[in-house]
Design a protein around this motif. Structure first.
Motif, short mmCIF file in Angstrom:
data_model
loop_
_atom_site.label_atom_id
_atom_site.label_comp_id
_atom_site.label_asym_id
_atom_site.label_seq_id
_atom_site.Cartn_x
_atom_site.Cartn_y
_atom_site.Cartn_z
N VAL A 15 0.94 4.45 -1.66
CA VAL A 15 1.96 3.55 -2.21
C VAL A 15 2.52 4.10 -3.52
O VAL A 15 3.71 4.01 -3.78
CB VAL A 15 1.35 2.15 -2.44
N PHE A 16 1.66 4.69 -4.34
CA PHE A 16 2.07 5.17 -5.66
C PHE A 16 1.91 6.68 -5.80
O PHE A 16 2.15 7.23 -6.87
CB PHE A 16 1.26 4.48 -6.75
N GLU B 94 6.86 -0.82 -11.52
CA GLU B 94 6.76 0.52 -10.95
C GLU B 94 7.37 0.59 -9.56
O GLU B 94 8.04 1.56 -9.22
CB GLU B 94 5.30 0.96 -10.90
N ARG B 95 7.16 -0.44 -8.75
CA ARG B 95 7.68 -0.40 -7.39
C ARG B 95 7.81 -1.81 -6.85
O ARG B 95 7.13 -2.73 -7.31
CB ARG B 95 6.75 0.44 -6.49
N GLU B 96 8.69 -1.96 -5.86
CA GLU B 96 8.92 -3.26 -5.23
C GLU B 96 8.98 -3.06 -3.73
O GLU B 96 9.69 -2.20 -3.23
CB GLU B 96 10.22 -3.87 -5.76
N LEU B 97 8.21 -3.87 -2.99
CA LEU B 97 8.16 -3.77 -1.53
C LEU B 97 8.36 -5.16 -0.94
O LEU B 97 7.93 -6.17 -1.51
CB LEU B 97 6.82 -3.21 -1.07
N GLU C 196 7.49 -4.35 4.55
CA GLU C 196 7.04 -3.02 4.12
C GLU C 196 5.56 -3.05 3.77
O GLU C 196 4.84 -2.06 4.02
CB GLU C 196 7.86 -2.56 2.92
N TRP D 55 -0.16 -6.63 -9.31
CA TRP D 55 0.88 -6.94 -8.34
C TRP D 55 1.11 -8.45 -8.31
O TRP D 55 0.21 -9.24 -8.59
CB TRP D 55 0.53 -6.42 -6.95
N ARG E 112 -3.09 -1.01 -10.56
CA ARG E 112 -1.83 -1.69 -10.82
C ARG E 112 -2.02 -3.20 -10.66
O ARG E 112 -2.89 -3.64 -9.90
CB ARG E 112 -0.72 -1.26 -9.85
N ARG F 277 5.87 -7.08 -6.16
CA ARG F 277 6.21 -6.18 -7.26
C ARG F 277 4.93 -5.65 -7.88
O ARG F 277 3.99 -6.41 -8.14
CB ARG F 277 7.06 -6.91 -8.30
#
Length: 685
Positions: free
Chosen positions: A396-397, A353-356, A360, A334, A332, A344
């Motif tokens: 994470v994924f 795909e994801r946000e931390l 976190e 980031w 990924r 992100r």
């Protein structure tokens, strides 16, 4: 005159004829009465006519909404004869002048002076008049003045000026509005961004605005020799598209070429007939727009769109390839924003795909001293240079709780002013690679161990082969010298057992060789597993020679029709029993089978249970590896169980054991089979 005649007649009568005189007097009196009546009648008629004319004039003034004023020149006053423009009293000249608009007073006085001087007997003009007599704000209106000079009787000297005043404020304002509107329309017409022109119903040019003159390259702003002498119905493309006797709305777009004016342009043309209320054609309006540049821009835009489409397709293809590569590599992209304190993660170029949050992200790393974890605590200090690290993280994924290994790259991101604002990089799941490295490490160690074991194996093979050969050769030589039948039978039994041992050893070596060359084949065929098991059990039971060991069988079926490679299955079970015989000196050895379903598939479960010495738990996994022997003093090559595992896995099954030291062992395997017919044995009462 009548009185004069009457006196003469009376004198004459009294002198000459008294009687006649009386008669004449009577006749004269009578005639005078008649004449008097006639005169009175005429006067009354004229008075009636004058009154009628006055009333008619008054009505005419009322109908015209006019005001009539009289300017008495010698008295210097202006009095109102009719209307309401003045107060009830007469106005002085100064009062009258104060109500005339300052911009109009000079011209108005000039005209009145000419009439007062007798230079003009009648005049017609306009001036603005203030209707307010209360001293408030001026109330201006437009006054139409028609003045006539009245002369002194018997002279040419002006006595007064009679003026008829008509309030035309509304009319004048309407005219001004119309003029203003006309000017606006003219401005719109003249400065329109579209070429406009008007033609007569016969097709002759009447007017054209500036844009049309520019499009058509006119000679001047008012006239053009070519277009003014060219009839609309004879010019291209109208000569082909118009019916001059039935003009209809026309829209067209064409390339217009007029060599006389150097025109080679693409024009958008709209022709519109203008008719009156009765439907008669009055004008022909023509709207033209030069779209040559637009066409070039359109063609260029079209070409650009094609190029953009190609670029977009290339980008999509590159993005798809990048996405495939990133998904294949479990990678990924980031991006970290220091201002938002967020990270992100993207798949491909732009799919979030994801946000931390940074907090976190810190909890993602398992090792609390991990450098990248500490970097998120003070990002401005730690992300100001490129970094590459391998860290163990929580998933994470992916689902689950199994830790993962990730390779994380990072480069700093700056804004236009050079300020550090974030970081960008790639994160790749390399857990599989780490596992492969660990596996490679194990395999390397195993290969090293295998080399060592092979050396031991060769030494063992030499010993294992020599042992039965020495027994066979030695007892064969002794057999010739022995005369006792019992001794001969014992020697022959020993020779036979050693031949059997040597044969099994050679078979194991051959099977192992076939396994390494992937030459092992599984050939299923239809059998009755129940009957085949009974026959194999009789053979295997003969191998149990220890007096304290009982050989047991477990066959729960009368019929078990299926399809499998019975030779390979028997080979595995035989190996289990052979090992059990080696390590079991009391108790029992039991073999058996049963139908068992695993993972939705029908199968055959076969086991061998013994009460031997057992196997330590830490050796359970290694027992199925090659050249592994738990007891070097027990005869064997360490190839039997690896061969069994290879056979079972080739059949698509599973193999395993359950064992504890001193408690015996249970070796088992399961293979999928197709059961044709099955019949259980009746339970004994």
């Amino acid at each position: 005159m009548y009185a004069y005649l009457f006196i003469i007649s009376a004198a004459w009568t009294f002198q000459f004829i008294p009687t006649l005189v009386i008669a004449l007097v009577a006749v004269a009196f009578l005639g005078m009465l008649v004449q008097n009546r006639i005169v009175v009648k005429r006067v009354r008629s004229r008075l009636a006519e004058t009154d009628f004319t006055s009333k008619m004039m008054e009505q005419a003034v009322k109908i015209n909404a006019s005001n009539v004023v009289r300017f008495a020149i010698h008295e210097g006053i202006i009095e109102q004869l009719y209307g309401s423009i003045f107060p009830t009293r007469a106005l002085t000249v100064e009062e009258w002048k104060s109500h005339v608009h300052p911009d109009d007073i000079e011209e108005t006085l000039r005209r009145f002076r000419r009439m007062m001087a007798g230079k003009t007997l009648r005049d017609d003009f306009f001036y603005r008049w203030n209707f307010d007599f209360n001293g408030d704000q001026p109330l201006w209106g437009y006054m139409h003045n028609v003045s006539v000079v009245e002369m002194t009787p018997g002279t040419n000297i002006p006595q007064s000026i009679i003026s008829t005043l008509h309030d035309e404020t509304e009319l004048r304002e309407q005219e001004l509005r119309e003029e203003e509107l006309t000017d606006k329309y003219r401005q719109v017409f003249e400065h329109s961004i579209i070429g406009l022109s008007f033609y007569s119903p016969e097709g002759w040019l009447l007017d054209a605005n500036k844009e049309m003159r520019d499009i058509c390259h006119f000679d001047s702003d008012t006239w053009d020799e070519h277009f003014s002498t060219t009839n609309l119905f004879e010019a291209m493309p109208f000569n082909e598209l118009l019916d001059k006797y039935n003009i209809e709305e026309l829209w067209c777009c064409s390339q217009s070429i007029v060599p006389e004016r150097g025109i080679h342009d693409y024009l958008e043309i709209h022709l519109h007939p203008i008719c009156d209320d009765e439907g008669q054609l009055v004008y022909i309006a023509l709207a033209v727009r030069n779209i040559t540049e637009e066409r070039q821009m359109y063609l260029q835009a079209k070409e650009n769109d094609i190029q953009i489409q190609k670029v977009n397709e290339e980008i999509m293809r590159y993005e798809e390839e990048l996405r495939y590569m990133m998904e294949a590599c479990d990678m990924r992209a980031w991006r970290a924003s220091f201002a938002e304190r967020k990270v992100r993660f993207f798949k491909g170029l732009g799919t979030l795909e994801r946000e931390l949050s940074f907090d976190e992200m810190e909890r993602v790393f398992i090792n609390e001293t991990e450098a990248l974890r500490l970097a998120f605590q003070d990002p401005y200090t730690n992300f100001n240079h490129a970094m590459t690290t391998i860290a163990e993280t929580r998933p994470v994924f992916h689902e689950g709780q199994k830790p993962q290994w990730n390779q994380i790259n990072s480069i700093p991101v700056y804004d236009d002013s050079g300020q550090l604002t974030g970081a960008f990089g790639l994160i790749r799941n390399i857990s599989g690679m780490m596992e492969k490295q660990e596996q490679l490490k194990r395999e390397t160690e195993r290969a090293n161990d295998s080399g060592r074991l092979k050396s031991v194996f060769l030494a063992n093979m030499t010993h294992e082969i020599r042992t039965p050969l020495n027994a066979i050769v030695g007892f064969t030589d002794l057999l010739q010298t022995i005369e006792s039948p019992d001794d001969k039978r014992e020697m022959i039994r020993v020779i036979h057992n050693n031949c059997d041992m040597l044969l099994r050893l050679i078979n194991d070596i051959l099977v192992l060789s076939n396994m390494d060359a992937n030459a092992m084949e599984i050939v299923p065929h239809d059998i009755d597993a129940s009957r085949d098991f009974e026959e194999l059990a009789k053979t295997l039971g003969q191998r149990v020679q220890e007096p304290g060991v009982e050989f047991q069988t477990d066959n729960p079926y009368e019929v078990f029709q299926t399809r499998l490679d019975s030779d390979r299955v028997n080979q595995v079970l035989t190996n289990f029993v052979t090992n059990a015989v080696k390590y079991t000196h009391k108790g029992h050895i039991r073999i058996g089978y049963r139908q068992e379903e695993r993972q939705g598939k029908q199968g055959l479960y076969i086991y061998c249970e013994d009460t031997g010495s057992g196997i330590p738990k830490d050796k359970h996994a290694a027992i199925f590896e090659r050249f592994v022997k738990l007891n070097d003093y027990v005869q064997g090559t360490g190839l039997g169980l690896p061969i069994c595992k290879a056979i079972v896995e080739k059949c698509g099954g599973e193999i395993g054991l359950e064992s504890e030291v001193g408690q015996g062992s249970l070796f088992w395997f399961w293979i999928p089979v197709e059961i044709r017919e099955i019949k259980e044995k009746p339970v004994a009462s």
